[in-house]
Motif scaffolding. Structure first.
Motif, PDB file in Angstrom:
ATOM      1  N   PHE A 197       0.916  -0.993   0.116  1.00 19.96           N
ATOM      2  CA  PHE A 197      -0.043   0.052  -0.020  1.00 19.96           C
ATOM      3  C   PHE A 197       0.719   1.461  -0.047  1.00 19.96           C
ATOM      4  O   PHE A 197       2.205   1.232   0.402  1.00 19.96           O
ATOM      5  CB  PHE A 197      -0.911  -0.002   1.216  1.00 19.96           C
ATOM      6  N   ARG A 198       0.364   2.261  -0.514  1.00 22.08           N
ATOM      7  CA  ARG A 198       0.862   3.650  -0.323  1.00 22.08           C
ATOM      8  C   ARG A 198      -0.048   4.738   0.117  1.00 22.08           C
ATOM      9  O   ARG A 198      -1.240   4.731   0.081  1.00 22.08           O
ATOM     10  CB  ARG A 198       1.321   4.103  -1.888  1.00 22.08           C
ATOM     11  N   ILE A 199       0.137   5.592   1.038  1.00 19.22           N
ATOM     12  CA  ILE A 199      -0.606   6.758   1.490  1.00 19.22           C
ATOM     13  C   ILE A 199      -0.063   7.889   0.845  1.00 19.22           C
ATOM     14  O   ILE A 199       0.918   8.402   0.729  1.00 19.22           O
ATOM     15  CB  ILE A 199      -0.059   6.865   3.065  1.00 19.22           C
ATOM     16  N   VAL A 200      -1.512   8.762   0.543  1.00 19.99           N
ATOM     17  CA  VAL A 200      -1.367   9.824  -0.415  1.00 19.99           C
ATOM     18  C   VAL A 200      -2.023  10.696   0.273  1.00 19.99           C
ATOM     19  O   VAL A 200      -3.169  10.621   0.552  1.00 19.99           O
ATOM     20  CB  VAL A 200      -1.856   9.650  -1.735  1.00 19.99           C
ATOM     21  N   PRO A 201      -1.289  11.714   1.189  1.00 16.52           N
ATOM     22  CA  PRO A 201      -1.861  12.698   1.976  1.00 16.52           C
ATOM     23  C   PRO A 201      -2.842  13.604   1.195  1.00 16.52           C
ATOM     24  O   PRO A 201      -2.729  13.902   0.041  1.00 16.52           O
ATOM     25  CB  PRO A 201      -0.763  13.700   2.695  1.00 16.52           C
ATOM     26  N   GLY A 202      -3.778  14.142   1.789  1.00 17.20           N
ATOM     27  CA  GLY A 202      -4.850  15.248   1.259  1.00 17.20           C
ATOM     28  C   GLY A 202      -4.778  16.448   2.017  1.00 17.20           C
ATOM     29  O   GLY A 202      -4.524  16.323   3.329  1.00 17.20           O
ATOM     30  N   ILE A 203      -5.522  17.435   1.753  1.00 12.19           N
ATOM     31  CA  ILE A 203      -5.741  18.561   2.216  1.00 12.19           C
ATOM     32  C   ILE A 203      -6.852  18.328   3.368  1.00 12.19           C
ATOM     33  O   ILE A 203      -7.852  18.066   2.740  1.00 12.19           O
ATOM     34  CB  ILE A 203      -5.797  19.663   1.657  1.00 12.19           C
ATOM     35  N   SER A 204      -6.729  18.439   4.421  1.00  8.04           N
ATOM     36  CA  SER A 204      -7.794  18.325   5.634  1.00  8.04           C
ATOM     37  C   SER A 204      -8.801  19.453   5.654  1.00  8.04           C
ATOM     38  O   SER A 204      -8.300  20.718   5.470  1.00  8.04           O
ATOM     39  CB  SER A 204      -7.349  18.063   6.792  1.00  8.04           C
ATOM     40  N   SER A 205      -9.926  19.151   5.625  1.00  7.15           N
ATOM     41  CA  SER A 205     -11.055  20.411   5.830  1.00  7.15           C
ATOM     42  C   SER A 205     -10.577  21.351   7.169  1.00  7.15           C
ATOM     43  O   SER A 205     -10.867  22.471   7.021  1.00  7.15           O
ATOM     44  CB  SER A 205     -12.324  20.122   6.112  1.00  7.15           C
ATOM     45  N   GLY A 206      -9.813  20.548   8.149  1.00  8.49           N
ATOM     46  CA  GLY A 206      -9.361  21.398   9.394  1.00  8.49           C
ATOM     47  C   GLY A 206      -8.360  22.020   9.346  1.00  8.49           C
ATOM     48  O   GLY A 206      -7.926  22.800  10.472  1.00  8.49           O
ATOM     49  N   LEU A 207      -7.600  21.962   8.126  1.00  4.47           N
ATOM     50  CA  LEU A 207      -6.488  22.734   7.989  1.00  4.47           C
ATOM     51  C   LEU A 207      -6.585  23.632   6.644  1.00  4.47           C
ATOM     52  O   LEU A 207      -7.180  24.698   7.092  1.00  4.47           O
ATOM     53  CB  LEU A 207      -5.146  21.674   7.677  1.00  4.47           C
ATOM     54  N   GLY A 208      -6.310  23.040   5.568  1.00  6.45           N
ATOM     55  CA  GLY A 208      -6.620  24.029   4.274  1.00  6.45           C
ATOM     56  C   GLY A 208      -7.991  24.424   4.198  1.00  6.45           C
ATOM     57  O   GLY A 208      -8.028  25.653   3.391  1.00  6.45           O
ATOM     58  N   GLY A 209      -8.863  23.582   4.471  1.00  8.19           N
ATOM     59  CA  GLY A 209     -10.218  23.949   4.281  1.00  8.19           C
ATOM     60  C   GLY A 209     -10.841  25.250   4.686  1.00  8.19           C
ATOM     61  O   GLY A 209     -11.700  25.852   4.341  1.00  8.19           O
ATOM     62  N   LEU A 210     -10.244  25.550   6.251  1.00  4.37           N
ATOM     63  CA  LEU A 210     -10.529  26.669   6.678  1.00  4.37           C
ATOM     64  C   LEU A 210      -9.985  27.944   6.072  1.00  4.37           C
ATOM     65  O   LEU A 210     -10.961  29.014   6.263  1.00  4.37           O
ATOM     66  CB  LEU A 210      -9.885  27.060   8.212  1.00  4.37           C
ATOM     67  N   SER A 211      -9.258  27.838   5.237  1.00  2.00           N
ATOM     68  CA  SER A 211      -8.629  29.015   4.215  1.00  2.00           C
ATOM     69  C   SER A 211      -9.978  29.369   3.513  1.00  2.00           C
ATOM     70  O   SER A 211     -10.042  30.791   3.121  1.00  2.00           O
ATOM     71  CB  SER A 211      -7.365  28.440   3.443  1.00  2.00           C
ATOM     72  N   TYR A 212     -10.732  28.499   3.113  1.00  2.00           N
ATOM     73  CA  TYR A 212     -11.850  29.000   2.173  1.00  2.00           C
ATOM     74  C   TYR A 212     -12.924  29.620   3.000  1.00  2.00           C
ATOM     75  O   TYR A 212     -13.873  29.886   2.029  1.00  2.00           O
ATOM     76  CB  TYR A 212     -12.367  27.676   1.407  1.00  2.00           C
ATOM     77  N   ALA A 213     -12.797  29.519   4.032  1.00  2.00           N
ATOM     78  CA  ALA A 213     -13.785  30.451   4.928  1.00  2.00           C
ATOM     79  C   ALA A 213     -13.102  31.737   5.533  1.00  2.00           C
ATOM     80  O   ALA A 213     -13.909  32.389   6.222  1.00  2.00           O
ATOM     81  CB  ALA A 213     -14.259  29.612   6.089  1.00  2.00           C
ATOM     82  N   GLY A 214     -11.981  32.097   5.198  1.00  2.00           N
ATOM     83  CA  GLY A 214     -11.412  33.112   5.435  1.00  2.00           C
ATOM     84  C   GLY A 214     -10.810  33.148   7.020  1.00  2.00           C
ATOM     85  O   GLY A 214     -10.569  34.148   7.806  1.00  2.00           O
TER      86      GLY A 214
END
Length: 270
Positions: A128-145
């Motif tokens: 298997f391989r793990i490919v990280p993603g942008i979490s809503s609790g990290l980068g996602g907050l940027s979309y809410a200012g």
């Protein structure tokens, strides 16, 4: 120019997606543009995609039409596949020689049970391989200012899940420690039990006037933001889900930094 960029992407030295293996890939908080390049590569190489409910149709549409898609989403209060059954399916698909893309919303290891699935794959001898993603609790907050940290407000942040495997508020949380640990607390899957969580935090000493921001569909043109206080969260809170809950003073920056929704709606809806 776009064709040139796509050619460069196709020629990039990405790792091979071998038959009989599973890639656990984070799809990010919703918008296709927030996929990593490695996630995009995997979408084109897989034989089968086993995806969560929160993976958007726009992201699934990036995969070639012939690739099999299997829905394995779990949503609170709705009939859902059992985690054990999902993991068995991944193992069986890999053992049949397929390239299996396990596509999970956000990041696989941020309250996404990716660690559990990877552990079972390891025990079964599945590469298997793990490919990280942008979490809503990290980068996602940027979309809410909402900057998750800001020099003027907080140098620490705490992440919290709002329910355990049974769907109840996790019983092992040390609420007094949570209340004191950081000015900003980011809560995943917390809307259903928010009155109970708010009660625990208030009893542990968090002030009732602490800002509480609920952001629904964080990286989607249908994003909505609901601003209340922690004390007001003791009553029913009716917001669309999925939603992320942010407690703390970074809410003060939203009016100035909230850049996303109008631009997104202009682009999508004209």
């Amino acid at each position: 120019m776009v064709g040139s960029h796509l050619s460069q992407l196709a020629a990039a030295d990405f790792p091979p997606f071998a038959p009989g293996s599973v890639w656990l890939v984070g799809a990010g908080p919703g918008g296709p543009g927030l996929l990593t390049l490695l996630a995009f590569h995997a979408l084109g190489q897989a034989d089968v995609i086993v995806h969560d409910a929160l993976v958007s149709p726009d992201i699934l549409a990036l995969a070639p039409p012939h690739i099999e898609r299997i829905h394995a989403g779990k949503r609170g209060g709705k009939p859902s596949p059992k985690q054990a059954d999902i993991t068995i399916r991944l193992i069986d698909l890999a053992r049949s020689g397929k390239r299996v893309l396990r596509l999970k919303g956000g990041d696989p290891f941020m309250f996404g049970r990716g660690g559990e699935e990877a552990g079972e794959l390891a025990r079964a001898g599945i590469p298997f391989r793990i490919v990280p993603g942008i979490s809503s609790g990290l980068g996602g907050l940027s979309y809410a200012g909402l900057p998750i940290t800001h020099r003027d407000t907080n140098q620490t942040v705490l992440f919290l899940t709002g329910h355990d495997e049974s769907g109840a508020v996790p019983s092992g949380i040390d609420w007094p420690s949570v209340a004191r640990a950081a000015p900003v607390v980011v809560m995943f899957m917390a809307v259903k039990h928010l009155p109970v969580i708010a009660g625990h935090l208030l009893a542990a000493g968090r002030p009732a006037d602490d800002a509480l921001t609920l952001v629904s569909h964080v990286a989607n043109p249908h994003q909505s933001i609901h601003q209340i206080t922690l004390g007001e969260a003791l009553g029913p809170v009716d917001v669309p889900t999925p939603a992320i809950v942010i407690l703390g003073p970074v809410a003060r920056y939203r009016d100035q930094l909230h850049w996303y929704v109008e631009e997104a709606r202009k682009h999508v809806f004209g």
